[in-house]
Design an enzyme around this catalytic site. Structure first.
Site, PDB file in Angstrom:
ATOM      1  N   VAL A  74      31.833   8.518 125.124  1.00 30.07           N
ATOM      2  CA  VAL A  74      32.335   7.306 124.069  1.00 30.07           C
ATOM      3  C   VAL A  74      33.953   7.083 124.221  1.00 30.07           C
ATOM      4  CG1 VAL A  74      30.872   8.723 122.100  1.00 30.07           C
ATOM      5  CG2 VAL A  74      33.291   9.566 122.827  1.00 30.07           C
ATOM      6  N   TYR A 165      46.839  16.124 119.420  1.00 32.70           N
ATOM      7  CA  TYR A 165      45.574  16.455 118.655  1.00 32.70           C
ATOM      8  C   TYR A 165      45.924  16.460 116.958  1.00 32.70           C
ATOM      9  CZ  TYR A 165      41.418  19.061 117.298  1.00 32.70           C
ATOM     10  OH  TYR A 165      40.264  19.186 116.444  1.00 32.70           O
TER      11      TYR A 165
END
Length: 189
Positions: A74, A165
């Site tokens: 992806v 993150y």
């Protein structure tokens, strides 16, 4: 197992996703594989996508003809487009997209972060979600659908993961809210 009761679970009266077509990125491990199993048990046709052909093949053997595995990375926009096009070609439509792919490579310490790792994190955790949502919404315009984006509690709590993150998961959460407002007119939630 048979085609009427994929995964050997449920009955036709209680299967909420009967006949729906779903695509799950990161569908070969952890949350993704569990979601594939649940969607099949609920009657869906599911494309499980990931980078591990071995784990994808195992899911197909386990769950039967209601699952198709398509290997995809992806972080590569052309593979996202191809993945959604192949899903639509397989069953004629796309009803559900679960953007679940998201393996982090960033170190916990911001001071140890390299630019190349930062770009990979952005592409994996955010860009892929935006591009897949866009492509799926184009495929769902005629009949509506559902797009699920996997975020994290780290999006709301400082210090629960790395700064990168956490920031990217916060971006996914906010993007999802904004996209929901825009896509509601297309009957896409």
């Amino acid at each position: 197992m048979n085609a009427r009761q994929p995964g050997g679970q449920g009955n036709s009266a209680s299967r909420r996703l009967e006949g729906r077509v779903a695509l799950i990125t990161g569908g070969t491990g952890g949350i993704g594989a569990a979601t594939v199993r649940r969607f099949v048990a609920e009657g869906a046709w599911v494309v499980a996508s990931g980078r591990s052909s071995e784990r994808g093949s195992e899911l197909v053997r386990e769950l039967g003809d209601h699952v198709r595995f398509i290997a995809a990375d992806v972080t590569r926009p052309e593979q996202i487009d191809s993945l959604i096009d192949e899903t639509v070609a397989w069953r004629g439509r796309l009803d559900v997209l679960f953007n679940n792919a998201g393996e982090t490579q960033a170190p916990a310490s911001l001071l140890a972060l390299e630019p190349a790792t930062l770009h990979l994190e952005i592409d994996t955790l955010l860009t892929s979600v935006v591009l897949a949502t866009r492509k799926a919404a184009l495929a769902m315009r005629e009949h509506g659908g559902v797009i699920l984006n996997c975020s994290s509690t780290a999006a709301h709590r400082a210090g629960s993961q790395s700064a990168v993150y956490s920031a990217l998961k916060a971006a996914v959460s906010h993007f999802t809210r904004c996209a929901a407002l825009e896509l509601a007119e297309q009957k896409i939630r």
